[in-house]
Enzyme design. Structure first.
Site, PDB file in Angstrom:
ATOM      1  N   GLU A 132      -1.865 -12.035 -10.245  1.00 28.44           N
ATOM      2  CA  GLU A 132      -2.494 -10.886 -11.130  1.00 28.44           C
ATOM      3  C   GLU A 132      -1.032 -10.216 -11.769  1.00 28.44           C
ATOM      4  O   GLU A 132       0.039 -10.339 -11.181  1.00 28.44           O
ATOM      5  CB  GLU A 132      -3.450  -9.973 -10.403  1.00 28.44           C
ATOM      6  N   HIS A 248      -7.740  -0.228 -16.672  1.00 27.32           N
ATOM      7  CA  HIS A 248      -7.694  -1.761 -16.418  1.00 27.32           C
ATOM      8  C   HIS A 248      -7.591  -2.236 -17.993  1.00 27.32           C
ATOM      9  O   HIS A 248      -8.599  -1.610 -18.824  1.00 27.32           O
ATOM     10  CB  HIS A 248      -9.073  -2.240 -15.839  1.00 27.32           C
ATOM     11  N   ARG A 296      -0.050  -3.676 -14.998  1.00 25.92           N
ATOM     12  CA  ARG A 296      -1.393  -2.970 -15.612  1.00 25.92           C
ATOM     13  C   ARG A 296      -0.850  -2.028 -16.541  1.00 25.92           C
ATOM     14  O   ARG A 296      -1.789  -1.837 -17.597  1.00 25.92           O
ATOM     15  CB  ARG A 296      -2.146  -2.642 -14.529  1.00 25.92           C
ATOM     16  N   HIS A 358      -9.886   2.933 -14.454  1.00 26.33           N
ATOM     17  CA  HIS A 358     -10.245   1.964 -13.199  1.00 26.33           C
ATOM     18  C   HIS A 358     -10.033   2.638 -11.990  1.00 26.33           C
ATOM     19  O   HIS A 358     -10.391   2.434 -11.087  1.00 26.33           O
ATOM     20  CB  HIS A 358      -9.324   0.679 -13.813  1.00 26.33           C
ATOM     21  N   ARG A 393      -0.718   1.589  -9.858  1.00 28.23           N
ATOM     22  CA  ARG A 393      -0.997   0.617  -8.525  1.00 28.23           C
ATOM     23  C   ARG A 393      -0.901  -0.685  -8.938  1.00 28.23           C
ATOM     24  O   ARG A 393      -1.002  -1.198  -9.972  1.00 28.23           O
ATOM     25  CB  ARG A 393      -2.659   0.896  -8.124  1.00 28.23           C
TER      26      ARG A 393
HETATM   27  C1  SIN Z   1      -9.029  -7.161 -11.166  1.00 28.43           C
HETATM   28  O1  SIN Z   1      -9.651  -8.072 -10.489  1.00 28.43           O
HETATM   29  O2  SIN Z   1      -8.367  -7.232 -12.250  1.00 28.43           O
HETATM   30  C2  SIN Z   1      -9.096  -5.852 -10.526  1.00 28.43           C
HETATM   31  C3  SIN Z   1      -8.455  -6.043  -9.240  1.00 28.43           C
HETATM   32  C4  SIN Z   1      -7.760  -4.337  -8.937  1.00 28.43           C
HETATM   33  O3  SIN Z   1      -8.037  -3.361  -9.788  1.00 28.43           O
HETATM   34  O4  SIN Z   1      -6.906  -4.522  -7.877  1.00 28.43           O
END
Ligand code: SIN
Length: 550
Positions: A132, A248, A296, A358, A393
């Site tokens: 991610e 997010h 993010r 988020h 985060r």
């Molecule tokens: C996501 O799956 O994009 C969110 C996971 C997270 O917020 O750590």
């Protein structure tokens, strides 16, 4: 039960006792409760919804963890820590990062021993791993494709039920009981009929999750109203980094959506999807070396800038092109179902997406063992500020933090109890005043979304401040709605004060009038506590190289 006459509802009408009261039944709360039981404590879990209704079950992507013998070649906890520090924008505390991540593999093993099943690798032995935003390696384990939170919650709820951990559902915590020395010794609550009661215990663990409902659109469920943070502040605790609310980059866009919006997990980008604007141009091209897998905060800000430029006349969403991912429905069943419900087929068309509130990166200041400054009060999970997240985060670090902190907080309570450090619950008293300022929720969400989301400036933040000053009314906290609205109002005031003073852009805090990061001064965390009259007051910021919580 008869409805309660509000004029009678001040006096507690029932009482219960435990060694540890846990507020919240998400990953941190249930992990703590299970560990506390193993350590021989009488524990009581209190949740304002039903067990399992919190934020945990909505987590999709997974758990970021570097497991022994199941890691990408060259990956290590040190690399995971380095990625966490980079994402944190200079405000994570390196010692806290190491303390939590080092304990991650053991915490995941215990979760698996409690029945959680993660997806196996299709290529050989071990678990499947994805990537991610902000991660330099494939280290995010997942369950049910994109239903990791639901599986974690299922395993913990099932284990807690099997071990007969008592849970009070649909009971909302109002205020901490405090001793004459200021220690916390329990909590006042409203039962499902609104009847006030008192829960006494030498230790109270706040694990109530986040505050996404401060905004009109969020990935968080309805329960995420910041109650635990407000309760801890009113109990004398310190909060930090509350200006850093992570948006997010990709929730599913539907016109006019309000409240909880379905998440489109970042793992979709981890497996090759690309953000494009209305004209089909890549959003992340030339923005960051990691492209669509940048941290993010970077992606959310880039999406927001691109929407503001409105190519193709579209100014409230962009698109996530996942058409190149084979077997999308199998790999991402939750996202696929949400898309289909909205009339979108991710196999053949790009998914309309937009950023939404988020995750609260800041919160109640704790050590990595959940202890706060206030004796008898502990915090864990999203409500806590341990120093792991800093200004932003790293994706999928939160379930891991909840697992580690839940275990550690329970152990800290057991140790403090054994050492005779905790207060006698008989001395706990509810606060003298049951009233708190309450702003109208819709209005608050509207101004927070407009002026205190991604892209803030001094004038806009002042607008939110004056809406709070002019429209908030003193109200008794005698209903669940009033408790939630009081929390949202208090947290909005704290957030806006911290955001206004931070005259720079860093992590999730993006100021349009101070676009640069100012490391010369602002590599500091802002601390907040309440004045005797209940107003959030900012203390002197603490440099990032000094631990906020000793
Ligand atoms: C996501 O799956 O994009 C969110 C996971 C997270 O917020 O750590």
């Amino acid at each position: 039960m008869m409805p309660v006459n509000i004029s009678e509802s001040k006096t507690p009408r029932w009482e219960a006792r435990a060694d540890l009261i846990v507020l919240g039944s998400g990953v941190a709360g249930l992990t703590a409760a299970l560990r506390a039981r193993e350590l021989g404590l009488r524990v009581l879990v209190v949740t304002k919804a039903e067990v399992g209704d919190g934020n945990t079950r909505w987590a999709q992507g997974g758990v970021a963890v570097v497991l022994d013998g199941e890691r990408e070649e060259g990956d290590s906890v040190a690399r995971h820590a380095a990625d966490t520090l980079t994402a944190g924008g200079g405000l994570s505390e390196p010692a806290a990062v190491r303390a939590i991540l080092d304990r991650g593999p053991a915490a995941v093993s215990r979760l698996r021993a409690r029945g959680a099943r993660f997806d196996p690798s299709a290529e050989g032995p071990g678990l499947a791993r994805t990537r991610e935003g902000g991660h330099s390696a494939f280290r995010v384990i997942h369950a049910g494709g994109d239903a990791t939170g639901a599986e974690v919650e299922r395993a913990l709820v099932t284990t807690a039920a099997g071990r007969r951990v008592p849970v009070l559902e649909r009971h909302i915590a109002v205020d901490a009981l405090r001793t004459p020395l200021g220690e916390v010794a329990g909590v006042t609550v409203l039962d499902p009929a609104g009847v006030p009661g008192v829960l006494r215990a030498p230790a109270l663990l706040v694990a109530t999750g986040g505050l996404g409902q401060l905004y009109q659109a969020t990935s968080n469920p309805e329960v995420a109203t910041g109650d635990g943070l407000a309760l801890a502040l009113r109990a004398g605790a310190l909060a930090a980094d509350v200006e850093f609310v992570q948006f997010h980059p990709t929730v599913l866009y539907t016109p006019g959506a309000r409240g909880r919006c379905p998440l489109v997990t970042e793992a979709v980008r981890g497996e090759g999807a690309v953000l494009v604007d209305g004209a089909g141009r890549p959003v992340m091209h030339g923005v960051h070396p990691l492209g669509d897998l940048a941290p993010r905060d970077v992606v959310s800000a880039a999406v927001t800038r691109r929407m503001a430029r409105a190519p193709g006349g579209i100014d409230d969403h962009v698109f996530l092109d996942a058409t190149g991912i084979p077997g999308f429905a199998r790999r991402f069943p939750t996202v696929h179902a949400a898309c289909r419900a909205a009339g979108v087929d991710p196999a053949t068309e790009a998914i309309p997406v937009t950023p939404a509130a988020h995750f609260a990166c800041g919160g109640v200041v704790t050590g990595t063992d959940g202890r706060t400054e206030v004796r008898g009060l502990y915090a864990a999970g999203e409500v806590a500020r341990t120093g792991l997240h800093g200004a932003n985060r790293l994706a999928s670090n939160s379930l891991l933090e909840g697992l580690v902190l839940g275990e550690r907080a329970a152990a800290a309570v057991a140790a403090d109890l054994a050492a005779g450090l905790l207060p006698d619950p008989r001395h706990g008293r509810p606060p003298a005043s049951e009233v708190a300022p309450v702003a109208q929720r819709d209005r608050l969400q509207r101004v927070m979304s407009r002026y205190a989301a991604i892209g803030r400036d001094a004038d806009g933040l002042a607008v939110v401040g004056s809406v709070l000053d002019l429209s908030a009314r003193e109200s008794p906290m005698w209903t669940p709605e009033a408790v939630e609205d009081a929390a949202l109002t208090l947290i909005a005031g704290a957030l806006v004060a911290a955001a206004a003073r931070r005259t720079e852009s860093r992590g999730c805090h993006v100021r349009t009038d101070f676009a640069e990061r100012d490391d010369a001064y602002w590599r500091r965390s802002q601390l907040i506590r309440l004045s005797p009259s209940g107003q959030p007051v900012l203390a002197d910021p603490v440099p990032a190289n000094k631990a906020v919580c000793a």
